[in-house]
Design a protein around this motif. Sequence first.
Motif, short mmCIF file in Angstrom:
data_model
loop_
_atom_site.label_atom_id
_atom_site.label_comp_id
_atom_site.label_asym_id
_atom_site.label_seq_id
_atom_site.Cartn_x
_atom_site.Cartn_y
_atom_site.Cartn_z
N ILE A 359 -35.92 -32.47 -34.79
CA ILE A 359 -35.02 -33.58 -35.17
C ILE A 359 -33.65 -33.03 -35.55
N THR A 360 -33.63 -31.93 -36.31
CA THR A 360 -32.33 -31.35 -36.70
C THR A 360 -31.65 -30.70 -35.50
N GLN A 361 -32.44 -30.12 -34.61
CA GLN A 361 -31.87 -29.40 -33.46
C GLN A 361 -31.33 -30.34 -32.40
N TYR A 362 -32.09 -31.38 -32.09
CA TYR A 362 -31.72 -32.26 -30.97
C TYR A 362 -30.97 -33.53 -31.39
N PHE A 363 -31.22 -34.00 -32.63
CA PHE A 363 -30.69 -35.31 -33.02
C PHE A 363 -29.89 -35.27 -34.32
N GLY A 365 -30.57 -34.47 -37.19
CA GLY A 365 -31.29 -34.90 -38.39
C GLY A 365 -31.46 -36.40 -38.54
N HIS A 366 -31.08 -37.17 -37.51
CA HIS A 366 -31.15 -38.63 -37.66
C HIS A 366 -31.70 -39.28 -36.40
N ILE A 367 -32.69 -40.18 -36.60
CA ILE A 367 -33.18 -41.04 -35.52
C ILE A 367 -33.21 -42.46 -36.07
N SER A 368 -32.47 -43.35 -35.44
CA SER A 368 -32.31 -44.70 -35.98
C SER A 368 -33.58 -45.54 -35.77
N VAL A 443 -41.97 -41.08 -34.18
CA VAL A 443 -43.32 -41.49 -34.56
C VAL A 443 -43.96 -40.45 -35.48
N VAL A 444 -43.87 -39.19 -35.12
CA VAL A 444 -44.46 -38.13 -35.94
C VAL A 444 -43.81 -38.09 -37.32
N ALA A 445 -42.49 -38.23 -37.36
CA ALA A 445 -41.79 -38.20 -38.66
C ALA A 445 -42.26 -39.34 -39.56
N ASN A 446 -42.40 -40.51 -39.00
CA ASN A 446 -42.86 -41.65 -39.79
C ASN A 446 -44.27 -41.45 -40.30
N ALA A 483 -41.91 -48.08 -44.60
CA ALA A 483 -42.63 -48.65 -43.45
C ALA A 483 -42.86 -47.58 -42.39
N PHE A 484 -43.76 -47.88 -41.44
CA PHE A 484 -44.10 -46.92 -40.39
C PHE A 484 -43.01 -46.77 -39.34
N THR A 485 -42.05 -47.67 -39.33
CA THR A 485 -41.01 -47.59 -38.31
C THR A 485 -39.61 -47.61 -38.93
N ASP A 486 -39.49 -46.94 -40.10
CA ASP A 486 -38.18 -46.83 -40.74
C ASP A 486 -37.35 -45.75 -40.04
N GLU A 487 -36.05 -45.82 -40.22
CA GLU A 487 -35.20 -44.78 -39.65
C GLU A 487 -35.55 -43.43 -40.26
N VAL A 488 -35.25 -42.39 -39.54
CA VAL A 488 -35.60 -41.04 -39.96
C VAL A 488 -34.32 -40.26 -40.26
N ASN A 489 -34.24 -39.73 -41.48
CA ASN A 489 -33.16 -38.84 -41.86
C ASN A 489 -33.77 -37.56 -42.43
#
Length: 501
Positions: A359-363, A365-368, A443-446, A483-489
């Motif tokens: 996530i930090t390498q490709y995005f 650190g953030h996935i909306s 999905v894995v992060a959540n 929640a299971f589908t919250d944004e990922v930071n």
Amino acid sequence: MTTFTTTPIFYANGEPHLGHAYSGILADICHRYQRLAGHNDVLITGTDEHGKKIASTAEAHHTDIREFVDQKSAAFSALWRPLVIEPDVFVRTTDTYHKAHITEVWSRLLAKGDIYLGAYSGEYCVACEQYYSERDLNGRQCPVHGREVETISEPTYLFKLEHYRQSLLAYYHANPGVITPLHYQEAIIEQLEAGPLEDLSVSRINNNWGVEVPNDQEHTVYVWIDALFGYITAITSQDGSEQDIANTVHVLGKDILKFHALYWPCLLLALELPLPRKLVVHSWWTIEGEKISKSNPDTIVNPEVFAKRLTADGLRYALVRQKPLSRDGNVSLSEFIETVNADLANSFANLVKRNNTLITQYFAGHISQDNAIALDDECLLLLSSAEEYIQQAATAYQSFSPFEVTLALKQLLDETNGFFHHRSPWLMNKGKGSQHVRQTCFVVANIVRQIAIAISPITPILAQSVLSEFGLSLKTLKWESVAFTDEVNVTGAKSHFQRVK
């Protein structure tokens, strides 16, 4: 409403061992879950410091009795910090306010006519400091220590236990599951149905180290009243009332089941007080099949040594992962290490690190949260399965079964690791599309974030370490905060749990 979770009031005649730590860890897991579920729960522990056995042990060590119990009580108090346990109340039966409470309780029972002076003759275990009926003995052997009992006759004050047998029996029939695991309640019901109960000896003569019976200076109050009412002493010290025993969960070993499931409720009934909400009873950890006990030096295991080797989280997890409450278990450091490395280091911490690295390498650190809209079927299937496993974990906590919690979370981790490896998000530059990788990591992060919350009552340090990387704190989180589908930071990708050598 304030709720209360208690360990036993431990007998301070020796050093604390792994058996005491196990009771404390189970109580702390219950306590932490209650707080995570939004309850104002208070964790109570303490030491029972009176009795002839303690006086004799202090004398054998050529130590002043007060100094002796201060040392032993301090050892029990120091037991908890290395295990990441922070009791809200530590009650001592030698405290002035507790002794005043016991004097008042005795006077109430005496005024009701439930206590009278008599004589008692029976089979007595010096190590337990208690009488046993013939049906409780193994021949002439104490069922706990395996030592031969002595026949002793002496004057004593007796509590009319039989007066409350039918009321207690009716209560247990009307409230199945108030003792868990259930077979312990069934055993108490069988005992109550077997016939009249002998009146209970509640004082000792020729023992100056205890709370003096207010109407008879030759007697001191025995443990059934002195230690058990320590729970209410602790509750009232927190601005609660004696009625709050109804909001209390007692965690205890099976060797003290009878005291808590028979004597204690009868005493409460005599005072017209409510009964505890729950008794959570656990079996023993053994060394080569022998119960860990202060009276058997060969079985003494220092819990701090295990915590240093496994980490506090590792020890807490191993003790609840290796066996359910209902089954005895043999202590094996090698098995503990294998379990901790497999579940915490490999399955959980390693997955978190690998996913957060991507996530930090490709995005950055953030996935909306927008990614939740177009998740593919494989992602949706895993999220649906994850919700079921997290609900299973919640149900297991509510049923006071931390072993079942670990099973549900281990199964979820196995499925999530399988998903991660199957989708191979690390191959983004080698044929895996950006959307595929983004959805996989999302999905894995959540899921690992939910697992961290769910496992936090058992492994609080590991859980907080993982959650910190997501910008979250257990101090403010509740069970359903995320929640299971919250944004990922994600702020980093560190190693959250080192393999135990």
